[in-house]
Design a protein around this motif. Structure first.
Motif, mmCIF file in Angstrom:
data_model
loop_
_atom_site.group_PDB
_atom_site.id
_atom_site.type_symbol
_atom_site.label_atom_id
_atom_site.label_comp_id
_atom_site.label_asym_id
_atom_site.label_seq_id
_atom_site.Cartn_x
_atom_site.Cartn_y
_atom_site.Cartn_z
ATOM 1 N N ALA A 259 1.953 9.550 -5.574
ATOM 2 C CA ALA A 259 2.619 10.795 -5.183
ATOM 3 C C ALA A 259 3.583 11.262 -6.263
ATOM 4 O O ALA A 259 3.686 12.466 -6.539
ATOM 5 C CB ALA A 259 3.358 10.594 -3.860
ATOM 6 N N VAL A 260 4.291 10.317 -6.880
ATOM 7 C CA VAL A 260 5.221 10.668 -7.950
ATOM 8 C C VAL A 260 4.476 11.304 -9.117
ATOM 9 O O VAL A 260 5.007 12.181 -9.815
ATOM 10 C CB VAL A 260 6.007 9.419 -8.410
ATOM 11 N N ASP A 261 3.229 10.888 -9.325
ATOM 12 C CA ASP A 261 2.393 11.469 -10.380
ATOM 13 C C ASP A 261 1.612 12.692 -9.895
ATOM 14 O O ASP A 261 0.749 13.193 -10.620
ATOM 15 C CB ASP A 261 1.400 10.414 -10.894
ATOM 16 N N TYR A 262 1.872 13.138 -8.666
ATOM 17 C CA TYR A 262 1.199 14.305 -8.073
ATOM 18 C C TYR A 262 -0.309 14.116 -7.968
ATOM 19 O O TYR A 262 -1.060 15.094 -7.989
ATOM 20 C CB TYR A 262 1.507 15.577 -8.859
ATOM 21 N N ASP A 263 -0.731 12.873 -7.827
ATOM 22 C CA ASP A 263 -2.151 12.588 -7.626
ATOM 23 C C ASP A 263 -2.370 12.442 -6.118
ATOM 24 O O ASP A 263 -2.416 11.340 -5.573
ATOM 25 C CB ASP A 263 -2.551 11.296 -8.365
ATOM 26 N N TRP A 264 -2.497 13.574 -5.432
ATOM 27 C CA TRP A 264 -2.553 13.566 -3.977
ATOM 28 C C TRP A 264 -3.812 12.901 -3.434
ATOM 29 O O TRP A 264 -3.722 12.177 -2.429
ATOM 30 C CB TRP A 264 -2.426 14.993 -3.442
ATOM 31 N N PRO A 265 -5.002 13.087 -4.011
ATOM 32 C CA PRO A 265 -6.171 12.378 -3.493
ATOM 33 C C PRO A 265 -5.999 10.858 -3.503
ATOM 34 O O PRO A 265 -6.303 10.192 -2.506
ATOM 35 C CB PRO A 265 -7.297 12.824 -4.436
ATOM 36 N N MET A 266 -5.489 10.297 -4.603
ATOM 37 C CA MET A 266 -5.295 8.853 -4.657
ATOM 38 C C MET A 266 -4.193 8.413 -3.706
ATOM 39 O O MET A 266 -4.278 7.342 -3.077
ATOM 40 C CB MET A 266 -4.965 8.402 -6.082
ATOM 41 N N ALA B 172 4.921 14.321 0.275
ATOM 42 C CA ALA B 172 3.739 14.997 -0.265
ATOM 43 C C ALA B 172 3.681 16.448 0.189
ATOM 44 O O ALA B 172 3.344 17.344 -0.589
ATOM 45 C CB ALA B 172 2.474 14.261 0.157
ATOM 46 N N LEU B 173 4.014 16.684 1.451
ATOM 47 C CA LEU B 173 4.000 18.042 1.985
ATOM 48 C C LEU B 173 4.953 18.941 1.205
ATOM 49 O O LEU B 173 4.626 20.082 0.878
ATOM 50 C CB LEU B 173 4.399 18.009 3.457
ATOM 51 N N TYR B 174 6.126 18.397 0.880
ATOM 52 C CA TYR B 174 7.125 19.184 0.156
ATOM 53 C C TYR B 174 6.796 19.291 -1.339
ATOM 54 O O TYR B 174 6.761 20.386 -1.907
ATOM 55 C CB TYR B 174 8.502 18.556 0.329
ATOM 56 N N ALA B 175 6.543 18.140 -1.979
ATOM 57 C CA ALA B 175 6.384 18.121 -3.434
ATOM 58 C C ALA B 175 5.114 18.822 -3.898
ATOM 59 O O ALA B 175 5.047 19.315 -5.026
ATOM 60 C CB ALA B 175 6.397 16.673 -3.939
ATOM 61 N N SER B 176 4.109 18.875 -3.038
ATOM 62 C CA SER B 176 2.847 19.520 -3.417
ATOM 63 C C SER B 176 2.947 21.044 -3.404
ATOM 64 O O SER B 176 2.079 21.723 -3.948
ATOM 65 C CB SER B 176 1.738 19.086 -2.459
ATOM 66 N N GLY B 177 3.975 21.567 -2.748
ATOM 67 C CA GLY B 177 4.069 23.006 -2.608
ATOM 68 C C GLY B 177 3.192 23.551 -1.500
ATOM 69 O O GLY B 177 3.017 24.770 -1.377
ATOM 70 N N LEU B 178 2.622 22.657 -0.684
ATOM 71 C CA LEU B 178 1.784 23.111 0.421
ATOM 72 C C LEU B 178 2.574 24.003 1.365
ATOM 73 O O LEU B 178 2.038 24.935 1.951
ATOM 74 C CB LEU B 178 1.226 21.898 1.181
ATOM 75 N N LEU C 143 0.832 -1.205 0.000
ATOM 76 C CA LEU C 143 0.000 0.000 0.000
ATOM 77 C C LEU C 143 0.870 1.259 0.000
ATOM 78 O O LEU C 143 0.532 2.261 -0.639
ATOM 79 C CB LEU C 143 -0.916 -0.013 1.217
ATOM 80 N N ALA C 144 2.002 1.203 0.707
ATOM 81 C CA ALA C 144 2.935 2.333 0.701
ATOM 82 C C ALA C 144 3.491 2.569 -0.699
ATOM 83 O O ALA C 144 3.620 3.715 -1.144
ATOM 84 C CB ALA C 144 4.075 2.079 1.690
ATOM 85 N N MET C 145 3.822 1.494 -1.399
ATOM 86 C CA MET C 145 4.338 1.634 -2.757
ATOM 87 C C MET C 145 3.283 2.215 -3.688
ATOM 88 O O MET C 145 3.579 3.095 -4.512
ATOM 89 C CB MET C 145 4.814 0.280 -3.283
ATOM 90 N N LEU C 146 2.039 1.760 -3.551
ATOM 91 C CA LEU C 146 0.960 2.300 -4.380
ATOM 92 C C LEU C 146 0.764 3.792 -4.101
ATOM 93 O O LEU C 146 0.549 4.591 -5.020
ATOM 94 C CB LEU C 146 -0.333 1.533 -4.123
#
Length: 234
Positions: A28-35, A87-93, A20-23
């Motif tokens: 996250a690599v595709d910037y699909d944060w909801p999924m 995610a916190l970093y890559a999303s620009g949040l 599940l972590a890998m999925l």
């Protein structure tokens, strides 16, 4: 199914957290944060049920060749810390230097905390904030506070990891469990719904996340304060 087989099946269930972590990481690599968060919520659910099953089938006796506690910690670091920090970093949040600070503070402090032998208390709570950054980051995604608010939350919780403030385990902490467990389930549902609706700012799930998160963060401290005052009123 024989008891040893049941015990080993619990280890297999725990190990699915790595998948599940890998999925989640692939999303996250595709910037699909909801999924990404949906996979992390599923991992959170697995983490919530494998512990009670491990105790029910006594994996320490019937499946001792696998260290379930170590397996759980490895997966927890991935799903609770590493991927949410990315995610916190890559999303620009969190932008600029604040994003770097959040990334380093979360991963560095959590590595030390997860190796601390004093993290569990006698009442099965946690001593210090237990590094549940997956819960923190999904709330930040849902409510989108100003950068300085997010940074302040991260700073305060990082410091709290090494304090004597107690944080409940919704399943294992017996005191108030009749409330804590339903609240944790409600938090999980709100988190899943917020991610499913792509963090719609008009959604009711955001309010639910704030209320349930506040309880889960503060219940342990409230228990400490009440325990200290009890002898005075006796």
């Amino acid at each position: 199914m024989k008891t040893p087989h049941r015990a080993y099946s619990v280890h297999l269930l725990t190990a699915t957290g790595a998948v599940l972590a890998m999925l989640a990481l692939l999303e996250a690599v595709d910037y699909d944060w909801p999924m990404m968060f949906l996979w992390l919520v599923v991992a959170f659910m697995v983490d919530g049920i494998d512990g009670p099953l491990a105790r029910k089938f006594d994996v320490w006796t019937h499946a001792p060749q696998v260290d379930g506690a170590l397996l759980d910690l490895i997966i927890d670091y991935l799903t609770y810390v590493f991927i949410p920090a990315f995610a916190l970093y890559a999303s620009g949040l969190l932008g600029g230097w604040m994003g770097w600070f959040g990334l380093f503070a979360i991963t560095f402090a959590s590595a030390l905390y997860f190796a601390d032998t004093r993290m569990k208390t006698e009442d099965k709570s946690f001593s210090g904030f237990p590094g549940c950054w997956n819960m923190v980051v999904i709330v930040l995604f849902a409510i989108r506070p100003p950068d300085w608010v997010s940074l302040l939350v991260i700073l305060l919780l990082t410091v709290a990891m090494f304090s004597d403030i107690r944080f409940i385990h919704p399943v294992r902490t017996a005191r108030w469990r009749a409330v804590s467990l339903p609240v944790a389930i409600a938090w999980t549902f709100c988190a899943a719904w917020a991610a499913w609706t792509s963090f719609d700012p008009q959604g009711w799930a955001q309010v639910g996340l704030l209320i349930t998160s506040a309880y889960l963060l503060l219940a342990g401290l409230a228990q400490q304060i009440l325990a200290r005052r009890a002898p005075e009123g006796a």
